[in-house]
Design an enzyme around this catalytic site. Sequence first.
Site, PDB file in Angstrom:
ATOM      1  N   GLY A   1      33.414  35.543  41.313  1.00 49.26           N
ATOM      2  CA  GLY A   1      33.119  36.189  40.037  1.00 49.26           C
ATOM      3  C   GLY A   1      34.034  37.344  39.724  1.00 49.26           C
ATOM      4  CB  SER A   2      36.809  38.254  39.303  1.00 46.36           C
ATOM      5  OG  SER A   2      37.113  36.890  39.554  1.00 46.36           O
TER       6      SER A   2
END
Length: 232
Positions: free
Chosen positions: A189-190
């Site tokens: 996640g980013s």
Amino acid sequence: MSIVNSVRAQIPPIHREGYPFVGGFALVTLILFWIWSPLGWIGTVLTIWCAYFFRNPARTTPVRDGLVVSPADGRVSMVVDIIPPPELGLGAKPLPRVSIFMSVFNCHVNRSPVAGRIERIVYSPGKFINAELDKASEDNERNSMVLSTEHGQIGVIQIAGLIARRIVSFVREGQPLVAGERFGLIRFGSRLDVYLPEGTKPLVAEGQTAIAGETILADLKGGDAGRTYRTD
């Protein structure tokens, strides 16, 4: 086509960065089955999810001078004009920026948005706040890269988030890249930011789904010239 080849065509391979994680999940799953089978089935689901997270699918990239493609799978979270971070060295004037947020369900292999040469790579330590927040571009841990093209410089920033705690880069300064070539990965996640040359009009809108190496973010040349495609 054999059944084996048919399955291979439908299931993308796992990126090498994911081998230790998938192997670790699988080992824990075996232990959980030995302890209590319901726990083992939970471990099986998590192992499958881990393999899915680290998938490394082929993409068909439009190849034409001036096209800027998405560097990441995800959702276009912001399209704004904003002053780029100083480490990019792109000046103090607002530039068009397209931000793409990657959830834990998106493929996290990052691809070059353009064909060009890597002029600069700068790693900046930082926090791990929600990557969807605008201030994450300056406060969070990030890896910044500047690509030099015939139509100007393109800034690409890998930004860590709440869950993502490891930014991986496969490239070095001075290295040439083709559009859609894999250059890095962020775990769990980013966000990816792309800074375009001044005056460039983004061709995507907030909320739109982007596919790495395929979705066109901008056309630095304009017009509607023909294009070819490359699958990798």
